[in-house]
Design a protein around this motif. Structure first.
Motif, PDB file in Angstrom:
ATOM      1  N   ASP A  96       0.822  -1.204   0.000  1.00  0.00           N
ATOM      2  CA  ASP A  96       0.000   0.000   0.000  1.00  0.00           C
ATOM      3  C   ASP A  96       0.861   1.262   0.000  1.00  0.00           C
ATOM      4  OD1 ASP A  96      -2.166  -1.664   0.103  1.00  0.00           O
ATOM      5  OD2 ASP A  96      -2.766  -1.144   2.154  1.00  0.00           O
ATOM      6  N   GLN A 123      -5.568   0.329  -3.102  1.00  0.00           N
ATOM      7  CA  GLN A 123      -5.102   1.096  -1.947  1.00  0.00           C
ATOM      8  C   GLN A 123      -3.754   1.778  -2.183  1.00  0.00           C
ATOM      9  OE1 GLN A 123      -6.610   2.094   1.054  1.00  0.00           O
ATOM     10  NE2 GLN A 123      -8.250   1.585  -0.379  1.00  0.00           N
ATOM     11  N   GLN A 127      -3.810   5.745  -1.634  1.00  0.00           N
ATOM     12  CA  GLN A 127      -2.946   6.345  -0.620  1.00  0.00           C
ATOM     13  C   GLN A 127      -1.921   7.291  -1.242  1.00  0.00           C
ATOM     14  OE1 GLN A 127      -1.500   3.647   2.412  1.00  0.00           O
ATOM     15  NE2 GLN A 127      -3.459   2.580   2.472  1.00  0.00           N
TER      16      GLN A 127
END
Length: 189
Positions: A96, A123, A127
Motif C-alpha cells: 500500500d 489502496q 494512498q
C-alpha cells in the motif's frame, strides 16, 4: 487535417476513438485543461502496479520522447519501473506504500500526479493520491465506472463506463493519446 500525413492520421484516429467514448467519459475537457496547464510546467508522476505497468510507462515515454511533434522532452516518471524500490518498500512497509514513498521522495508542490486504477479502489494508488494532495500536487485520476475511492482525492477523475479491467484499459488508451495531443499542440503548436 492532411489525412495523408502520419501525424494527422494519428490525430484523426485518436479523435475518432475519443469520440466513441467522449459522451461516456467524465470531464475529458477538464483533464485536458489540467494536462495542458500543469504537466508542461511540472513533473508528471504516475502510479499503477500489477500487470498494468506498461500503460503509465507508455505515457511517460510519450512525454519524455515525443508523441506526434518533435519537441523538447517533458519531465515524466512512471513509478512502476524500479523493481528494487517496489520490493524494498513492499517488504518493509507493505505494498500500500510503494507509491506513497516515491511520491514523497520525488514529488513537489505543483506537480501533476496521475493515478490509474480500474476500480478506483487500489489502496496503493488511493494512498498515493492522498499523499500527493497533502504535498500540494494536482491529482488526475483515471478509473472505471463509479470512480471508487480514488475520485475522492482527485482534482479531476476520468471515469469510463465499464467495470471489466480490459474494457477500462481499452477506453483509457485513447484518453492518454488525446491528452498527449492536447499537450503538444498547446505547448509546441
Amino acid at each position: 487535417l492532411d489525412r495523408g500525413h502520419p501525424a494527422d492520421r494519428e490525430r484523426a484516429a485518436v479523435a475518432g476513438a475519443v469520440d466513441l467514448v467522449d459522451d461516456r467519459v467524465v470531464d475529458v475537457a477538464g483533464a485536458q485543461e489540467i494536462g495542458v496547464q500543469r504537466v508542461g510546467v511540472a513533473r508528471l508522476r504516475q502510479r499503477r502496479l500489477r500487470g498494468r505497468q506498461r500503460l503509465p510507462q507508455h505515457l511517460a515515454a510519450e512525454f519524455v520522447n515525443r508523441f506526434l511533434i518533435d519537441r523538447r522532452p517533458l519531465p515524466a516518471l512512471a513509478l512502476t519501473t524500479d523493481s528494487s524500490i517496489l520490493t524494498a518498500i513492499g517488504n518493509d512497509f507493505g505494498y500500500d506504500q510503494v507509491f506513497v514513498k516515491q511520491i514523497q521522495a520525488l514529488g513537489k508542490a505543483g506537480d501533476l500526479a496521475l493515478g490509474i486504477s480500474t476500480s478506483g479502489n487500489a489502496q496503493n494508488v488511493v494512498q498515493a493520491a492522498v499523499a500527493a494532495k497533502a504535498m500540494g500536487m494536482t491529482v488526475l485520476g483515471m478509473t472505471g465506472q463509479g470512480g471508487g475511492l480514488l475520485q475522492t482525492y482527485c482534482d479531476v477523475c476520468l471515469t469510463v463506463p465499464e467495470r471489466e479491467t480490459f474494457r477500462v484499459q481499452e477506453l483509457h488508451l485513447p484518453i492518454y493519446h488525446a491528452l498527449c495531443i492536447a499537450l503538444e499542440e498547446a505547448l509546441f503548436g
